[in-house]
Each structure stands twice: as C-alpha cells, then as structure tokens.
Design a protein around this motif. Sequence first.
Motif, PDB file in Angstrom:
ATOM      1  N   VAL A 129       0.848  -1.196   0.000  1.00  0.00           N
ATOM      2  CA  VAL A 129       0.000   0.000   0.000  1.00  0.00           C
ATOM      3  C   VAL A 129       0.880   1.242   0.000  1.00  0.00           C
ATOM      4  CG1 VAL A 129      -1.868   1.213   1.185  1.00  0.00           C
ATOM      5  CG2 VAL A 129      -1.732  -1.290   1.313  1.00  0.00           C
ATOM      6  N   SER A 130       0.485   2.201  -0.838  1.00  0.00           N
ATOM      7  CA  SER A 130       1.197   3.481  -0.882  1.00  0.00           C
ATOM      8  C   SER A 130       0.204   4.624  -0.709  1.00  0.00           C
ATOM      9  CB  SER A 130       1.953   3.650  -2.201  1.00  0.00           C
ATOM     10  OG  SER A 130       1.045   3.728  -3.290  1.00  0.00           O
ATOM     11  N   VAL A 131       0.682   5.713  -0.112  1.00  0.00           N
ATOM     12  CA  VAL A 131      -0.128   6.920   0.092  1.00  0.00           C
ATOM     13  C   VAL A 131       0.651   8.109  -0.442  1.00  0.00           C
ATOM     14  CG1 VAL A 131      -1.268   8.407   1.780  1.00  0.00           C
ATOM     15  CG2 VAL A 131      -1.227   5.933   2.132  1.00  0.00           C
ATOM     16  N   ASP A 132       0.071   8.782  -1.425  1.00  0.00           N
ATOM     17  CA  ASP A 132       0.713   9.948  -2.063  1.00  0.00           C
ATOM     18  C   ASP A 132       2.111   9.598  -2.574  1.00  0.00           C
ATOM     19  OD1 ASP A 132      -1.533  11.517  -1.529  1.00  0.00           O
ATOM     20  OD2 ASP A 132      -0.753  12.137   0.432  1.00  0.00           O
ATOM     21  N   GLY A 133       2.248   8.406  -3.133  1.00  0.00           N
ATOM     22  CA  GLY A 133       3.510   8.000  -3.747  1.00  0.00           C
ATOM     23  C   GLY A 133       4.514   7.392  -2.800  1.00  0.00           C
ATOM     24  N   GLY A 156      -0.186   2.165  11.057  1.00  0.00           N
ATOM     25  CA  GLY A 156      -0.391   3.292  11.964  1.00  0.00           C
ATOM     26  C   GLY A 156      -0.536   4.612  11.244  1.00  0.00           C
ATOM     27  N   ASP A 157      -0.293   4.628   9.914  1.00  0.00           N
ATOM     28  CA  ASP A 157      -0.459   5.872   9.148  1.00  0.00           C
ATOM     29  C   ASP A 157      -1.919   6.309   9.147  1.00  0.00           C
ATOM     30  OD1 ASP A 157       2.191   5.896   8.616  1.00  0.00           O
ATOM     31  OD2 ASP A 157       2.028   5.354   6.491  1.00  0.00           O
ATOM     32  N   ARG A 158      -2.108   7.631   9.147  1.00  0.00           N
ATOM     33  CA  ARG A 158      -3.437   8.210   9.050  1.00  0.00           C
ATOM     34  C   ARG A 158      -3.526   9.004   7.744  1.00  0.00           C
ATOM     35  NH1 ARG A 158      -5.877   7.858  14.146  1.00  0.00           N
ATOM     36  NH2 ARG A 158      -7.499   9.329  13.528  1.00  0.00           N
ATOM     37  N   VAL A 159      -4.699   8.991   7.139  1.00  0.00           N
ATOM     38  CA  VAL A 159      -4.878   9.646   5.843  1.00  0.00           C
ATOM     39  C   VAL A 159      -6.096  10.556   5.907  1.00  0.00           C
ATOM     40  CG1 VAL A 159      -3.797   7.772   4.543  1.00  0.00           C
ATOM     41  CG2 VAL A 159      -6.254   7.706   4.979  1.00  0.00           C
ATOM     42  N   GLY A 160      -6.065  11.583   5.052  1.00  0.00           N
ATOM     43  CA  GLY A 160      -7.183  12.505   4.945  1.00  0.00           C
ATOM     44  C   GLY A 160      -8.027  12.197   3.727  1.00  0.00           C
ATOM     45  N   PRO A 161      -9.107  12.968   3.502  1.00  0.00           N
ATOM     46  CA  PRO A 161     -10.012  12.690   2.385  1.00  0.00           C
ATOM     47  C   PRO A 161      -9.360  12.835   1.014  1.00  0.00           C
ATOM     48  CG  PRO A 161     -11.032  14.162   4.000  1.00  0.00           C
ATOM     49  CD  PRO A 161      -9.595  14.048   4.372  1.00  0.00           C
ATOM     50  N   SER A 162      -8.330  13.667   0.895  1.00  0.00           N
ATOM     51  CA  SER A 162      -7.719  13.919  -0.414  1.00  0.00           C
ATOM     52  C   SER A 162      -6.520  13.030  -0.699  1.00  0.00           C
ATOM     53  CB  SER A 162      -7.299  15.393  -0.508  1.00  0.00           C
ATOM     54  OG  SER A 162      -6.350  15.698   0.518  1.00  0.00           O
ATOM     55  N   ALA A 163      -6.205  12.064   0.181  1.00  0.00           N
ATOM     56  CA  ALA A 163      -5.015  11.219  -0.003  1.00  0.00           C
ATOM     57  C   ALA A 163      -5.184  10.312  -1.212  1.00  0.00           C
ATOM     58  CB  ALA A 163      -4.768  10.398   1.253  1.00  0.00           C
ATOM     59  N   ALA A 164      -4.090  10.139  -1.979  1.00  0.00           N
ATOM     60  CA  ALA A 164      -4.080   9.232  -3.134  1.00  0.00           C
ATOM     61  C   ALA A 164      -3.553   7.876  -2.675  1.00  0.00           C
ATOM     62  CB  ALA A 164      -3.210   9.803  -4.245  1.00  0.00           C
ATOM     63  N   ILE A 165      -4.442   6.903  -2.567  1.00  0.00           N
ATOM     64  CA  ILE A 165      -4.103   5.583  -2.028  1.00  0.00           C
ATOM     65  C   ILE A 165      -4.024   4.589  -3.179  1.00  0.00           C
ATOM     66  CG2 ILE A 165      -4.747   3.778  -0.386  1.00  0.00           C
ATOM     67  CD1 ILE A 165      -6.435   5.882   1.078  1.00  0.00           C
ATOM     68  N   ARG A 166      -2.982   3.765  -3.165  1.00  0.00           N
ATOM     69  CA  ARG A 166      -2.825   2.714  -4.179  1.00  0.00           C
ATOM     70  C   ARG A 166      -2.469   1.391  -3.495  1.00  0.00           C
ATOM     71  NH1 ARG A 166      -1.920   4.247  -9.622  1.00  0.00           N
ATOM     72  NH2 ARG A 166      -2.095   6.513  -9.932  1.00  0.00           N
ATOM     73  N   ILE A 167      -3.004   0.289  -4.061  1.00  0.00           N
ATOM     74  CA  ILE A 167      -2.635  -1.064  -3.626  1.00  0.00           C
ATOM     75  C   ILE A 167      -2.054  -1.787  -4.829  1.00  0.00           C
ATOM     76  CG2 ILE A 167      -3.475  -3.291  -2.778  1.00  0.00           C
ATOM     77  CD1 ILE A 167      -5.585  -1.878  -1.204  1.00  0.00           C
ATOM     78  N   HIS A 182      -2.440   0.051  -8.038  1.00  0.00           N
ATOM     79  CA  HIS A 182      -3.778   0.355  -8.539  1.00  0.00           C
ATOM     80  C   HIS A 182      -4.457   1.371  -7.612  1.00  0.00           C
ATOM     81  CE1 HIS A 182      -3.411  -2.933 -11.404  1.00  0.00           C
ATOM     82  NE2 HIS A 182      -3.030  -3.727 -10.404  1.00  0.00           N
ATOM     83  N   PRO A 183      -5.022   2.442  -8.169  1.00  0.00           N
ATOM     84  CA  PRO A 183      -5.673   3.454  -7.323  1.00  0.00           C
ATOM     85  C   PRO A 183      -6.921   2.913  -6.652  1.00  0.00           C
ATOM     86  CG  PRO A 183      -6.069   3.912  -9.651  1.00  0.00           C
ATOM     87  CD  PRO A 183      -5.079   2.777  -9.607  1.00  0.00           C
ATOM     88  N   ILE A 184      -7.173   3.370  -5.432  1.00  0.00           N
ATOM     89  CA  ILE A 184      -8.324   2.942  -4.646  1.00  0.00           C
ATOM     90  C   ILE A 184      -9.237   4.144  -4.404  1.00  0.00           C
ATOM     91  CG2 ILE A 184      -9.092   1.958  -2.459  1.00  0.00           C
ATOM     92  CD1 ILE A 184      -7.605   0.011  -4.292  1.00  0.00           C
ATOM     93  N   SER A 185     -10.522   3.948  -4.664  1.00  0.00           N
ATOM     94  CA  SER A 185     -11.514   4.989  -4.408  1.00  0.00           C
ATOM     95  C   SER A 185     -12.122   4.749  -3.036  1.00  0.00           C
ATOM     96  CB  SER A 185     -12.603   4.963  -5.492  1.00  0.00           C
ATOM     97  OG  SER A 185     -13.631   5.882  -5.182  1.00  0.00           O
ATOM     98  N   ALA A 186     -11.862   5.681  -2.112  1.00  0.00           N
ATOM     99  CA  ALA A 186     -12.362   5.545  -0.733  1.00  0.00           C
ATOM    100  C   ALA A 186     -13.189   6.767  -0.378  1.00  0.00           C
ATOM    101  CB  ALA A 186     -11.195   5.386   0.235  1.00  0.00           C
ATOM    102  N   LYS A 187     -14.451   6.540  -0.044  1.00  0.00           N
ATOM    103  CA  LYS A 187     -15.331   7.638   0.342  1.00  0.00           C
ATOM    104  C   LYS A 187     -15.067   8.047   1.783  1.00  0.00           C
ATOM    105  CE  LYS A 187     -19.235   6.501  -2.681  1.00  0.00           C
ATOM    106  NZ  LYS A 187     -20.697   6.172  -2.717  1.00  0.00           N
TER     107      LYS A 187
END
Length: 364
Positions: A29-33, A39-50, A53-58
Amino acid sequence: MSEKLQKVLARAGIGSRREMEAMIEAGRVSVDGKVATLGDRVGPSAAIRIDGHPISAKPADEVICRVLAYHKPEGEMCTRKDPEGRPTVFDRLPRIQDARWVAVGRLDVNTSGLLLFTTDGELANRLMHPRHEVDREYAVRVFGEVDDAMLRRLRTGVQLEDGPAKFDQVVRAGGEGLNHWFNVTLKEGRNREVRRLWETQEVQVSRLIRVRYGDIKLEKSIPRGGWMELPLDKVNYLRALVGLPPESRSKVLVDDQRSQFKVNAQIRRAVRKHRERQHTDNRQAHPERDGSTVAAPGARPVLSRGEPQRGQAARGEPGKGRRADGASGEGRKPARPQPKPRSRAGSSEAPRTPQRRPGGNKRG
C-alpha cells in the motif's frame, strides 16, 4: 479529519481490517507515492494505491450504514470463498460499490436461520463482542429423552472445553416421540455452542434454526436463500444497542413501490439460483436417481432405466434390435423366438412331455 489507513481501506470494501493491516505490513500500500506503514493516518484527499492500482475511498460521512437480514439455508458456508467449491452465504447477496458486506457472526454449515450482514465493520465487531450481550434465540430439535433435571443443568451452567456455558432460557416447544423442540436463548456465539451444550446431556441436536438476533426476528416473508434490507429504525436500534451514533440516511425507501419491486425481484432471483444449485448438487451426488450414470473410460455403456436392452425391440419399431450404444440393430440376425410352454388351464404344473409307446416305432 484523518483516519487510520486500514480503516479507510476496509470501508472501501477491499477486505477486513486485519487483511488490510497485513497488506500494509507487506509494503503493498502506498499513500501519495510513498510506501505506507502500519499506523499511518490519511485525509479525504489522499491518493491511495494497492499494488499500484488506485483505490476509491469515500469519507466516513458519505458512507451509509446498511444492514441485511438473510435467511441462511443449511449447506452454505459462512466464508467468502470455500476451497472445496461449496456454496457460501455471500453468493447471492446484492452487489454494492465502494463497500463490502460483513457477516455479523457465523452459523454452522448445518445450521439455518437469521444471519445479519452490514457494511459497517465497527457495527459488526461490536455486535459480535460478548461484552454487549446481545440475545440470540434458536429453535432446536433434539433427539433423546429430556427431563427437568437436564434443563436445570443447562440453565445453571455446564463446563465445556473452552469454559463454562449456559442457556439464559430454555422453553419447551412441542414434539412427539423422541424428537422434542425447544426455544433456547444465550448471549454469546461461541463455535457450535448450542450443539455442545445439548451434547453434555447426551442428547443429539438434529435441527438448529436461529430465529432472532436482539429484537431483529427472522421474518416469515423471507424465503430460504432470500434477504431483506432493514429500514432505518431497525438499523439505528442495532447501533444504539452497541453504543454507536444513529444513522440519518437509508437505502430503503419504504414508500417507493418501484424500489421495493426491484428488491423483491432480486430476492426471487437469489432464491431461484439457490434452488437450481441445490438441484444440480443433488443430481451430481445421486446420479442414479435421474437415470444418468458416469461410466469409467473403456467400460461398457450403462443403459438408463427403460431403455431397450441389446437384442430387444426398440420402442415403436418392432422387430428391430437396438445396441447398448444407441445404434440400430438392422441387418443383424434377429433373435430366435422361444416357444411358449403349454400348460393346462388353472394348473401351475410344468407342461407334460409326450411319452413314447412301448416298442418304439416298430410296426406290429
């Protein structure tokens, strides 16, 4: 507002929180590249990939908590995929986007009845936790003699392999002979707990149906293999039961007849699919019932019941034989007809053979 990464991924329907934690620890898993860590925390605008592949999270405030009441038939597994290819409880649930159905507890493969599903993993976890003590009621048919002393022991408590257990209520519900029905209630859902409790009294459970979870009952209108989405008031009842804030929106439109018609059509398709699968499984398990038999390679074909045997006349074509492989028997010498034995009317004795006169064929 930021949230834990595994919680966001689980809400998106990728998998359970535990599965997401394993993916994060494996570096998938990657967040913003950047490769994410547990333990990482993410906000609504974070670009998440597995795995790239990009993941759409509401965001959490855009996700509606939904709950299904499913009538589980016997023979279904409470797992997403079965290694042996057996049917699972997830096979006929309605498809949803950006979320996933989470089962609230489990039922044994031989147990039927009410099974709840929700899109809110936190609600499912709290409902399953023993500290909330949510009632579960079962209709049980047992085989064997049951006396009042047994029922007192089951209410007081007995020792199982994983600790003491008991029924909060045991009520007789009829029966005849050695088969007796009871309604039992308990506040936890350990593996095969109802069956194991009865087995301590040396009686065998022959039928087990869950009929209630909290105040949510198994409605008679839900056929086996069918489901019903709970309205907003029942969803909020379950949330209040475990200390979660109420939901303000629902996918169930009670007054929308068109929407209800679509739901009923989905349920009918699910039940029909279940019956077709049962029919197919029964034919594969018992091929002799419908006359079909799978022959081993090189073996002589086996005729189904009612098909003419070799040398017999084909149906509708007297005088023509039919081979076991279905080919016509034209051109072959017909079987020699056997003479019918003559017997005296009303006698069961074998026909008498003519005897020669004394002296043979000599002329006197």
